[in-house]
Design a protein around this motif. Structure first.
Motif, PDB file in Angstrom:
ATOM      1  N   GLY A 175      42.455  33.815  37.931  1.00 55.90           N
ATOM      2  CA  GLY A 175      42.781  35.421  37.332  1.00 55.90           C
ATOM      3  C   GLY A 175      41.436  35.715  36.378  1.00 55.90           C
ATOM      4  N   LEU A 176      41.575  36.703  35.646  1.00 58.72           N
ATOM      5  CA  LEU A 176      40.486  36.986  34.874  1.00 58.72           C
ATOM      6  C   LEU A 176      40.282  36.131  33.579  1.00 58.72           C
ATOM      7  CD1 LEU A 176      41.159  40.790  34.231  1.00 58.72           C
ATOM      8  CD2 LEU A 176      39.555  39.883  35.857  1.00 58.72           C
ATOM      9  N   PRO A 177      39.225  35.704  33.344  1.00 61.69           N
ATOM     10  CA  PRO A 177      38.744  35.016  32.018  1.00 61.69           C
ATOM     11  C   PRO A 177      39.137  35.828  31.014  1.00 61.69           C
ATOM     12  CG  PRO A 177      36.720  35.624  33.411  1.00 61.69           C
ATOM     13  CD  PRO A 177      37.846  36.138  34.084  1.00 61.69           C
ATOM     14  N   VAL A 178      39.336  35.099  29.901  1.00 61.27           N
ATOM     15  CA  VAL A 178      39.736  35.874  28.644  1.00 61.27           C
ATOM     16  C   VAL A 178      38.536  36.404  28.125  1.00 61.27           C
ATOM     17  CG1 VAL A 178      40.594  35.170  26.286  1.00 61.27           C
ATOM     18  CG2 VAL A 178      41.636  34.125  28.139  1.00 61.27           C
ATOM     19  N   ASP A 179      38.609  37.396  27.470  1.00 64.55           N
ATOM     20  CA  ASP A 179      37.522  38.013  26.830  1.00 64.55           C
ATOM     21  C   ASP A 179      36.660  38.838  27.864  1.00 64.55           C
ATOM     22  OD1 ASP A 179      37.893  38.203  24.109  1.00 64.55           O
ATOM     23  OD2 ASP A 179      37.031  36.014  23.834  1.00 64.55           O
ATOM     24  N   SER A 180      36.983  39.070  29.098  1.00 64.75           N
ATOM     25  CA  SER A 180      36.153  39.892  30.100  1.00 64.75           C
ATOM     26  C   SER A 180      36.778  41.286  30.287  1.00 64.75           C
ATOM     27  CB  SER A 180      36.185  38.738  31.209  1.00 64.75           C
ATOM     28  OG  SER A 180      37.166  39.214  32.173  1.00 64.75           O
ATOM     29  N   GLY A 181      35.713  41.898  30.925  1.00 66.96           N
ATOM     30  CA  GLY A 181      36.083  43.451  31.109  1.00 66.96           C
ATOM     31  C   GLY A 181      36.411  43.529  32.460  1.00 66.96           C
ATOM     32  N   ILE A 182      37.180  44.533  32.862  1.00 67.40           N
ATOM     33  CA  ILE A 182      37.410  44.780  34.605  1.00 67.40           C
ATOM     34  C   ILE A 182      36.170  44.918  35.158  1.00 67.40           C
ATOM     35  CG2 ILE A 182      38.825  46.254  35.998  1.00 67.40           C
ATOM     36  CD1 ILE A 182      40.644  44.396  34.030  1.00 67.40           C
ATOM     37  N   ALA A 183      35.265  45.859  34.685  1.00 71.08           N
ATOM     38  CA  ALA A 183      34.158  46.516  35.082  1.00 71.08           C
ATOM     39  C   ALA A 183      33.267  45.312  35.701  1.00 71.08           C
ATOM     40  CB  ALA A 183      33.327  47.491  34.289  1.00 71.08           C
ATOM     41  N   TYR A 184      33.039  43.998  34.777  1.00 75.29           N
ATOM     42  CA  TYR A 184      32.372  43.140  35.102  1.00 75.29           C
ATOM     43  C   TYR A 184      32.934  41.919  36.161  1.00 75.29           C
ATOM     44  CZ  TYR A 184      30.797  45.375  31.094  1.00 75.29           C
ATOM     45  OH  TYR A 184      30.302  46.433  30.138  1.00 75.29           O
ATOM     46  N   SER A 185      34.015  42.294  36.637  1.00 74.66           N
ATOM     47  CA  SER A 185      34.846  41.135  37.172  1.00 74.66           C
ATOM     48  C   SER A 185      34.206  41.365  38.670  1.00 74.66           C
ATOM     49  CB  SER A 185      36.382  41.236  37.010  1.00 74.66           C
ATOM     50  OG  SER A 185      36.509  41.057  35.741  1.00 74.66           O
ATOM     51  N   ASP A 186      34.311  40.216  39.604  1.00 77.67           N
ATOM     52  CA  ASP A 186      34.001  40.361  40.930  1.00 77.67           C
ATOM     53  C   ASP A 186      35.154  40.738  41.684  1.00 77.67           C
ATOM     54  OD1 ASP A 186      34.878  37.339  42.567  1.00 77.67           O
ATOM     55  OD2 ASP A 186      34.610  37.554  40.047  1.00 77.67           O
ATOM     56  N   PRO A 187      35.171  41.151  42.806  1.00 75.32           N
ATOM     57  CA  PRO A 187      36.335  41.733  43.743  1.00 75.32           C
ATOM     58  C   PRO A 187      37.183  40.644  43.871  1.00 75.32           C
ATOM     59  CG  PRO A 187      34.256  42.472  44.844  1.00 75.32           C
ATOM     60  CD  PRO A 187      33.824  41.398  43.597  1.00 75.32           C
ATOM     61  N   LEU A 188      36.850  39.376  44.441  1.00 73.77           N
ATOM     62  CA  LEU A 188      37.678  38.291  44.719  1.00 73.77           C
ATOM     63  C   LEU A 188      38.604  37.995  43.492  1.00 73.77           C
ATOM     64  CD1 LEU A 188      35.754  35.921  46.960  1.00 73.77           C
ATOM     65  CD2 LEU A 188      37.674  37.220  47.679  1.00 73.77           C
ATOM     66  N   THR A 189      37.944  37.858  42.275  1.00 74.10           N
ATOM     67  CA  THR A 189      38.759  37.554  41.326  1.00 74.10           C
ATOM     68  C   THR A 189      39.815  38.526  40.845  1.00 74.10           C
ATOM     69  OG1 THR A 189      36.844  36.195  40.344  1.00 74.10           O
ATOM     70  CG2 THR A 189      38.631  36.912  38.684  1.00 74.10           C
ATOM     71  N   LEU A 190      39.539  39.927  40.868  1.00 75.17           N
ATOM     72  CA  LEU A 190      40.385  40.824  40.563  1.00 75.17           C
ATOM     73  C   LEU A 190      41.481  40.909  41.697  1.00 75.17           C
ATOM     74  CD1 LEU A 190      38.020  43.851  39.818  1.00 75.17           C
ATOM     75  CD2 LEU A 190      39.725  42.987  38.339  1.00 75.17           C
ATOM     76  N   ARG A 191      41.213  40.514  43.035  1.00 75.04           N
ATOM     77  CA  ARG A 191      42.106  40.436  44.013  1.00 75.04           C
ATOM     78  C   ARG A 191      43.293  39.409  43.532  1.00 75.04           C
ATOM     79  NH1 ARG A 191      39.942  39.632  49.712  1.00 75.04           N
ATOM     80  NH2 ARG A 191      38.615  41.216  49.403  1.00 75.04           N
ATOM     81  N   ARG A 192      42.778  38.321  43.249  1.00 80.66           N
ATOM     82  CA  ARG A 192      43.576  37.242  42.762  1.00 80.66           C
ATOM     83  C   ARG A 192      44.416  37.722  41.488  1.00 80.66           C
ATOM     84  NH1 ARG A 192      43.955  32.337  45.801  1.00 80.66           N
ATOM     85  NH2 ARG A 192      45.541  31.809  44.464  1.00 80.66           N
ATOM     86  N   ALA A 193      43.867  38.336  40.588  1.00 78.10           N
ATOM     87  CA  ALA A 193      44.439  38.670  39.372  1.00 78.10           C
ATOM     88  C   ALA A 193      45.576  39.535  39.500  1.00 78.10           C
ATOM     89  CB  ALA A 193      43.550  39.216  38.320  1.00 78.10           C
ATOM     90  N   ILE A 194      45.368  40.642  40.592  1.00 81.40           N
ATOM     91  CA  ILE A 194      46.184  41.502  41.119  1.00 81.40           C
ATOM     92  C   ILE A 194      47.346  40.992  41.585  1.00 81.40           C
ATOM     93  CG2 ILE A 194      46.842  43.590  42.407  1.00 81.40           C
ATOM     94  CD1 ILE A 194      43.656  44.333  41.990  1.00 81.40           C
ATOM     95  N   SER A 195      47.195  39.887  42.725  1.00 86.94           N
ATOM     96  CA  SER A 195      48.276  39.339  43.564  1.00 86.94           C
ATOM     97  C   SER A 195      49.166  38.468  42.542  1.00 86.94           C
ATOM     98  CB  SER A 195      47.912  38.702  44.734  1.00 86.94           C
ATOM     99  OG  SER A 195      46.950  37.582  44.280  1.00 86.94           O
ATOM    100  N   SER A 196      48.388  37.967  41.500  1.00 88.95           N
ATOM    101  CA  SER A 196      49.266  36.913  40.733  1.00 88.95           C
ATOM    102  C   SER A 196      49.558  37.437  39.440  1.00 88.95           C
ATOM    103  CB  SER A 196      48.432  35.708  40.406  1.00 88.95           C
ATOM    104  OG  SER A 196      47.777  35.086  41.525  1.00 88.95           O
ATOM    105  N   ARG A 197      49.639  38.859  39.345  1.00 91.25           N
ATOM    106  CA  ARG A 197      50.103  39.461  38.115  1.00 91.25           C
ATOM    107  C   ARG A 197      51.235  39.220  37.457  1.00 91.25           C
ATOM    108  NH1 ARG A 197      51.096  42.735  42.294  1.00 91.25           N
ATOM    109  NH2 ARG A 197      52.824  43.928  42.535  1.00 91.25           N
ATOM    110  N   THR A 198      51.411  39.323  36.319  1.00 89.82           N
ATOM    111  CA  THR A 198      52.496  38.584  35.529  1.00 89.82           C
ATOM    112  C   THR A 198      53.235  39.512  34.744  1.00 89.82           C
ATOM    113  OG1 THR A 198      53.243  36.946  34.041  1.00 89.82           O
ATOM    114  CG2 THR A 198      50.916  37.849  33.750  1.00 89.82           C
ATOM    115  N   PHE A 199      54.617  39.399  34.485  1.00 91.16           N
ATOM    116  CA  PHE A 199      55.511  40.583  33.824  1.00 91.16           C
ATOM    117  C   PHE A 199      55.779  39.648  32.813  1.00 91.16           C
ATOM    118  CE2 PHE A 199      55.720  41.968  38.297  1.00 91.16           C
ATOM    119  CZ  PHE A 199      55.577  43.210  38.214  1.00 91.16           C
ATOM    120  N   ASP A 200      55.317  38.643  32.383  1.00 90.37           N
ATOM    121  CA  ASP A 200      55.774  37.584  31.316  1.00 90.37           C
ATOM    122  C   ASP A 200      54.503  37.250  30.561  1.00 90.37           C
ATOM    123  OD1 ASP A 200      57.130  35.804  29.818  1.00 90.37           O
ATOM    124  OD2 ASP A 200      56.705  34.051  31.290  1.00 90.37           O
TER     125      ASP A 200
END
Lengths: 201, 201
Positions: A175-200
């Motif tokens: 997922g995304l590292p803590v203290d990072s911005g969406i704009a600086y994240s690579d596409p693969l990380t963002l894809r995993r962060a979206i598919s593993s999104r959490t409601f908790d």
């Protein structure tokens, strides 16, 4: 440049993180301040050479007088979970998080056809032996999140299933590292962060 | 972290240019690759300690078997000009320019009230002795271009005038560095670059 200093620059520039320029600077500082810099480093290298060894159980660095290492013998740590890492330096990072209180197991690298690292060069047989001797219920695989790390994690999972060990195998979340911005994240990380999104959260 | 590795990190992190993090990385690499990294560094430190000394004439580093150093005895170099620097590392940078073929003289620092560096701690008396023994017609002062360097240059100039040496005293030109942009230059440098502007370029 006199020969002994050139030799010192050469030896220093082999260290990770030191370029030619910083190695020169360090070498000249060592020669200039022998009492404060050169002699302590010389002593520390000698001690490291003579006293440090690998823990027979987890494979991390320890001293000859403590083998198995402190981590392996600490009664306060949880025997039921073993965290599998590539290198001893990974343990330092994980300990820094304060979030893991189980045991560790150092592989000594990851699978890599390019660097000729086959499974026989990793401490996987030792891991299977540790699991067979009992105690562990979960193996947390904390290897790199690159292709070689993925292959290593997959291989370990299949070996443990094949050995009929019955342990659960987990891996660190992506997922995304803590203290990072969406704009600086690579596409693969963002894809995993979206598919593993959490409601908790 | 076992004690000998902690000691090694401590010794490495004292070196200029190595933070705590890169010192840790280097220490673990040294322990892991003893044959390729630790042993050559250990040998190089021992050699540097045993063989390197300061040239009795110019103060730069040399080996015990070559004192005065090669720079001081090289018949191809010009005796009529002596370049005064703070540290031996400055000589390496100046030699890299290929623009100076005279002799060198290392001060061992610069005047600094804050760091308790008075003139008696610099090799200024040795410089006066060298000039008195003849040969030099010009002293090129190549010290830092900060306040402490300015004070050091001024002090040396006054000492040489007081000694009635009759040598000319010069200093490196101030101006813009090559390959830099006007927009990135600081006001003081720009002021000097303007006042020292040249019609002969």
């Amino acid at each position: 440049m006199v020969e002994p200093i050139a030799e010192l620059i050469e030896a220093l520039s082999r260290l990770p993180g030191l370029g030619r320029r910083s190695a020169s600077r360090a070498a000249l500082a060592l020669v200039r301040e022998q009492l404060r810099l050169l002699q302590p480093l010389e002593g520390a290298l000698k001690r490291a050479k003579n006293e440090v060894c690998c823990c027979a159980q987890c494979g991390a660095f320890t001293v000859r007088s403590e083998n198995p290492c402190k981590m392996c013998t600490d009664p306060a740590r949880d025997d039921s979970i073993i965290c599998v890492v590539e290198e001893p330096s990974d343990i330092i990072a994980l300990e820094g998080s304060g979030a893991f209180k189980g045991r560790y197991h150092v592989l000594g690298g990851k699978l890599s056809p390019v660097r000729k690292m086959g499974p026989e060069k990793l401490r996987i047989a030792e891991l299977v032996d540790r699991i067979k001797s009992g105690g562990a219920k979960e193996i947390l695989i904390a290897v790199s999140t690159d292709m070689e790390g993925d292959a290593t994690a997959g291989y370990i999972q299949s070996v443990l299933e094949g050995a009929g060990s019955g342990v659960k195998v987990s891996r660190l979340a992506l997922g995304l590292p803590v203290d990072s911005g969406i704009a600086y994240s690579d596409p693969l990380t963002l894809r995993r962060a979206i598919s593993s999104r959490t409601f908790d959260f």
